[in-house]
Design a protein around this motif. Structure first.
Motif, PDB file in Angstrom:
ATOM      1  N   ALA A  47       9.714  -4.987 -11.345  1.00 40.69           N
ATOM      2  CA  ALA A  47       9.267  -4.481 -12.317  1.00 40.69           C
ATOM      3  C   ALA A  47       8.485  -5.532 -13.335  1.00 40.69           C
ATOM      4  CB  ALA A  47      10.359  -3.969 -13.506  1.00 40.69           C
ATOM      5  N   GLU A  48       8.845  -6.658 -13.238  1.00 40.74           N
ATOM      6  CA  GLU A  48       7.836  -7.686 -14.027  1.00 40.74           C
ATOM      7  C   GLU A  48       6.565  -7.835 -13.225  1.00 40.74           C
ATOM      8  OE1 GLU A  48      10.898  -8.023 -13.400  1.00 40.74           O
ATOM      9  OE2 GLU A  48      12.133  -8.024 -15.195  1.00 40.74           O
ATOM     10  N   ARG A  49       6.428  -8.044 -11.871  1.00 39.27           N
ATOM     11  CA  ARG A  49       5.408  -8.461 -11.138  1.00 39.27           C
ATOM     12  C   ARG A  49       4.217  -6.905 -10.787  1.00 39.27           C
ATOM     13  NH1 ARG A  49       8.889 -11.936  -9.496  1.00 39.27           N
ATOM     14  NH2 ARG A  49       9.331 -10.883  -7.499  1.00 39.27           N
ATOM     15  N   ARG A  50       5.091  -5.881 -10.917  1.00 43.11           N
ATOM     16  CA  ARG A  50       4.290  -4.797 -10.460  1.00 43.11           C
ATOM     17  C   ARG A  50       2.960  -4.565 -11.171  1.00 43.11           C
ATOM     18  NH1 ARG A  50       6.707   1.147  -9.197  1.00 43.11           N
ATOM     19  NH2 ARG A  50       4.498   2.342  -8.872  1.00 43.11           N
ATOM     20  N   PRO A  51       2.964  -4.755 -12.330  1.00 40.55           N
ATOM     21  CA  PRO A  51       1.483  -4.431 -13.121  1.00 40.55           C
ATOM     22  C   PRO A  51       0.513  -5.221 -12.573  1.00 40.55           C
ATOM     23  CG  PRO A  51       3.412  -4.751 -14.785  1.00 40.55           C
ATOM     24  CD  PRO A  51       3.884  -5.063 -13.430  1.00 40.55           C
ATOM     25  N   ILE A  52       0.663  -6.567 -12.011  1.00 38.44           N
ATOM     26  CA  ILE A  52      -0.226  -7.620 -11.481  1.00 38.44           C
ATOM     27  C   ILE A  52      -0.753  -7.213 -10.319  1.00 38.44           C
ATOM     28  CG2 ILE A  52      -0.692  -9.922 -10.792  1.00 38.44           C
ATOM     29  CD1 ILE A  52       2.036 -10.721 -12.530  1.00 38.44           C
ATOM     30  N   TYR A  53       0.133  -6.568  -9.503  1.00 36.00           N
ATOM     31  CA  TYR A  53      -0.269  -6.155  -8.166  1.00 36.00           C
ATOM     32  C   TYR A  53      -0.887  -4.616  -8.352  1.00 36.00           C
ATOM     33  CZ  TYR A  53       3.200  -9.589  -6.818  1.00 36.00           C
ATOM     34  OH  TYR A  53       3.826 -10.720  -6.589  1.00 36.00           O
ATOM     35  N   GLU A  54      -0.893  -3.983  -9.434  1.00 37.65           N
ATOM     36  CA  GLU A  54      -1.524  -2.703  -9.665  1.00 37.65           C
ATOM     37  C   GLU A  54      -3.082  -3.159 -10.116  1.00 37.65           C
ATOM     38  OE1 GLU A  54       0.847  -0.503 -12.173  1.00 37.65           O
ATOM     39  OE2 GLU A  54       1.821   0.652 -10.396  1.00 37.65           O
ATOM     40  N   VAL A  55      -3.305  -4.290 -10.567  1.00 39.89           N
ATOM     41  CA  VAL A  55      -4.664  -4.733 -10.740  1.00 39.89           C
ATOM     42  C   VAL A  55      -5.348  -5.155  -9.617  1.00 39.89           C
ATOM     43  CG1 VAL A  55      -6.071  -6.684 -11.961  1.00 39.89           C
ATOM     44  CG2 VAL A  55      -4.037  -5.719 -13.275  1.00 39.89           C
ATOM     45  N   VAL A  56      -4.628  -5.900  -8.732  1.00 39.90           N
ATOM     46  CA  VAL A  56      -5.161  -6.443  -7.515  1.00 39.90           C
ATOM     47  C   VAL A  56      -5.471  -5.058  -6.719  1.00 39.90           C
ATOM     48  CG1 VAL A  56      -4.806  -7.769  -5.409  1.00 39.90           C
ATOM     49  CG2 VAL A  56      -3.943  -8.707  -7.891  1.00 39.90           C
ATOM     50  N   ARG A  57      -4.588  -4.126  -6.540  1.00 41.61           N
ATOM     51  CA  ARG A  57      -4.700  -3.107  -5.775  1.00 41.61           C
ATOM     52  C   ARG A  57      -6.074  -2.332  -6.112  1.00 41.61           C
ATOM     53  NH1 ARG A  57      -5.479  -1.545  -1.493  1.00 41.61           N
ATOM     54  NH2 ARG A  57      -5.559   0.805  -1.032  1.00 41.61           N
ATOM     55  N   MET A  58      -6.550  -2.409  -7.367  1.00 44.91           N
ATOM     56  CA  MET A  58      -7.715  -1.647  -7.758  1.00 44.91           C
ATOM     57  C   MET A  58      -8.863  -1.941  -6.775  1.00 44.91           C
ATOM     58  SD  MET A  58      -8.072   0.857 -10.057  1.00 44.91           S
ATOM     59  CE  MET A  58      -9.993   0.621 -10.186  1.00 44.91           C
ATOM     60  N   LEU A  59      -8.766  -3.274  -6.249  1.00 47.87           N
ATOM     61  CA  LEU A  59     -10.033  -3.786  -5.440  1.00 47.87           C
ATOM     62  C   LEU A  59     -10.091  -2.659  -4.320  1.00 47.87           C
ATOM     63  CD1 LEU A  59      -9.554  -7.535  -5.979  1.00 47.87           C
ATOM     64  CD2 LEU A  59     -10.924  -5.904  -7.159  1.00 47.87           C
ATOM     65  N   GLY A  60      -9.112  -2.162  -4.069  1.00 42.05           N
ATOM     66  CA  GLY A  60      -9.200  -1.067  -2.721  1.00 42.05           C
ATOM     67  C   GLY A  60     -10.242   0.138  -3.160  1.00 42.05           C
ATOM     68  N   ARG A  61     -10.330   0.283  -4.621  1.00 40.73           N
ATOM     69  CA  ARG A  61     -11.334   1.298  -5.074  1.00 40.73           C
ATOM     70  C   ARG A  61     -12.747   0.608  -5.320  1.00 40.73           C
ATOM     71  NH1 ARG A  61      -5.959   2.339  -5.321  1.00 40.73           N
ATOM     72  NH2 ARG A  61      -5.295   4.022  -6.513  1.00 40.73           N
ATOM     73  N   SER A  62     -12.664  -0.622  -6.014  1.00 38.27           N
ATOM     74  CA  SER A  62     -13.847  -1.288  -6.634  1.00 38.27           C
ATOM     75  C   SER A  62     -14.768  -1.776  -5.439  1.00 38.27           C
ATOM     76  CB  SER A  62     -13.285  -2.363  -7.523  1.00 38.27           C
ATOM     77  OG  SER A  62     -12.578  -2.118  -8.573  1.00 38.27           O
ATOM     78  N   GLY A  63     -13.949  -2.326  -4.396  1.00 37.65           N
ATOM     79  CA  GLY A  63     -14.879  -3.151  -3.534  1.00 37.65           C
ATOM     80  C   GLY A  63     -15.424  -2.188  -2.356  1.00 37.65           C
ATOM     81  N   PHE A  64     -14.938  -0.882  -2.639  1.00 39.38           N
ATOM     82  CA  PHE A  64     -15.414   0.080  -1.503  1.00 39.38           C
ATOM     83  C   PHE A  64     -15.902   1.384  -2.049  1.00 39.38           C
ATOM     84  CE2 PHE A  64     -12.028  -2.586   0.153  1.00 39.38           C
ATOM     85  CZ  PHE A  64     -12.675  -3.085   1.471  1.00 39.38           C
ATOM     86  N   ILE A  65     -16.386   1.321  -3.237  1.00 34.95           N
ATOM     87  CA  ILE A  65     -16.770   2.374  -4.111  1.00 34.95           C
ATOM     88  C   ILE A  65     -17.971   3.296  -3.241  1.00 34.95           C
ATOM     89  CG2 ILE A  65     -18.800   1.184  -5.504  1.00 34.95           C
ATOM     90  CD1 ILE A  65     -16.101   3.268  -7.216  1.00 34.95           C
ATOM     91  N   ASP A  66     -18.745   2.579  -2.700  1.00 39.10           N
ATOM     92  CA  ASP A  66     -19.626   3.603  -1.781  1.00 39.10           C
ATOM     93  C   ASP A  66     -18.957   4.416  -0.843  1.00 39.10           C
ATOM     94  OD1 ASP A  66     -18.788   1.106  -0.580  1.00 39.10           O
ATOM     95  OD2 ASP A  66     -20.530   1.176   0.570  1.00 39.10           O
ATOM     96  N   GLN A  67     -17.712   3.912  -0.221  1.00 40.80           N
ATOM     97  CA  GLN A  67     -17.002   4.573   0.610  1.00 40.80           C
ATOM     98  C   GLN A  67     -16.334   5.853  -0.038  1.00 40.80           C
ATOM     99  OE1 GLN A  67     -17.092   4.118   4.006  1.00 40.80           O
ATOM    100  NE2 GLN A  67     -17.823   1.980   3.942  1.00 40.80           N
ATOM    101  N   TRP A  68     -15.885   5.748  -1.147  1.00 40.27           N
ATOM    102  CA  TRP A  68     -15.240   6.471  -1.905  1.00 40.27           C
ATOM    103  C   TRP A  68     -16.174   7.703  -2.206  1.00 40.27           C
ATOM    104  CZ3 TRP A  68     -10.012   7.464  -2.592  1.00 40.27           C
ATOM    105  CH2 TRP A  68      -9.184   6.316  -2.319  1.00 40.27           C
TER     106      TRP A  68
END
Length: 335
Positions: A288-309
């Motif tokens: 629970a304490e570290r989950r929010p950090i990994y959710e920030v990192v996971r955003m890069l699966g959107r940001s880095g591939f925005i053209d694909q989305w």
């Protein structure tokens, strides 16, 4: 046949005739190329080549597959040939048993209620498989660089925040758009700001890319080592590393269930975590304490591939950019 694939197959199987090659579906990873292979004798395989000549991902996946084959807690596809040090690094694997989870998921149930029950059962099996994978703890976090002398995983050890930063760098390397390049900097800053929270994380082998196309489903009684106790066979281990199992779980939930800025049904996420807890006795310490950090990192699966989305969502790029910016800010605020 692609010349690079032909070169790899000629080196791996100099006396074996290839009938044809075939595509394996879309990929957002431009570092490697994978094709299906139909040999003239009727057997099939899958050949992955490092298109830029960097064999590090091939070495990582080859080491993990050999480790899984020896360790036997969960199954991976069999290795037929591989050479990460070749001029054109390559890996050839046997087909995974069963069907791709994506197809099983889409075919689940003749009516809505039956489909939900089947999908929840599938997710419990995936959760249990991840718990089994994470059960073995390592002495240190690190990048997987090959196989050690004892047949285990050879690591380049580093503190978990540094390994996590390295995975962000890899995402940037394979990203297809720099439109939201500042999101990478925000993720780096988030990791640095929470280093104290991250450093106490347990160390386990993480798959790193738990998506429906990377999981195969096979039925059985759990006694066949080729499919493992839950009948879930993960493929495509090139992003594997030794890190915090909470990170693998957060990414798995997101990749399996969520959309660009929407969450899947809560009952599906509950099923995934129930399967994990039932096998592991609970979620990873500090989840629970570290989950929010990994959710920030996971955003890069959107940001880095925005053209694909854009191609999948049929929306203007600027609209998705605005939504991604807003979502990243919300996730940073939650940390």
């Amino acid at each position: 046949m692609d010349e690079r694939v032909a070169t790899a197959l000629g080196e791996a199987f100099p006396e074996r005739a290839v009938d044809r090659t075939f595509g394996v579906g879309p990929s957002w990873n431009g570092a490697n190329e994978t094709v299906g292979v139909a040999f003239a004798d009727g057997e099939r395989a899958f050949c992955k080549v490092a298109v830029a000549g960097d064999g590090s991902r091939i070495a990582r996946e080859l080491a993990v597959l050999r480790y899984l084959d020896a360790e036997r807690s969960i199954a991976g596809p069999g290795v037929l040939a591989g050479d990460p040090d070749a001029d054109l690094p390559y890996l050839v694997t046997a087909p995974a048993p069963g069907r791709e989870l994506l197809g099983v998921w889409e075919d689940a149930g003749d009516d809505e209620n039956a489909g939900e029950v089947e999908r929840e059962a599938l997710l419990r099996r995936v959760g249990a498989t991840l718990a089994t994978l994470h059960a073995k703890r390592f002495e240190t976090h690190g990048e997987i660089v090959g196989t050690d002398r004892g047949g285990g995983l050879a690591l380049d050890p580093a503190p978990w925040p540094d390994v996590l930063r390295a995975t962000i760098e890899r995402t940037r390397e394979i990203g297809t758009s720099e439109r939201l390049a500042d999101h990478y900097d925000a993720a780096f800053d988030c990791v640095e700001a929470t280093r104290g929270r991250l450093e106490g994380a347990p160390a386990a082998l993480l798959h790193g890319d738990v998506a429906k196309p990377n999981l195969f489903v096979s039925d059985g009684d759990g006694s066949d080592p080729a499919v493992g106790p839950d009948g879930i066979v993960p493929i495509d281990w090139e992003l594997a590393h030794v890190g915090d199992p909470a990170r693998d779980l957060v990414r798995a939930e997101d990749q399996l269930l969520n959309g660009f800025d929407s969450e899947g049904p809560a009952r599906y996420a509950d099923a995934l975590y129930k399967g994990y807890r039932d096998r592991a006795g609970g979620l990873p310490p500090g989840f629970a304490e570290r989950r929010p950090i990994y959710e920030v990192v996971r955003m890069l699966g959107r940001s880095g591939f925005i053209d694909q989305w854009v191609t999948y969502l049929d929306e203007p790029l600027e609209s998705l950019v605005d939504r991604a910016d807003a979502e990243l800010r919300a996730r940073l605020d939650a940390v």
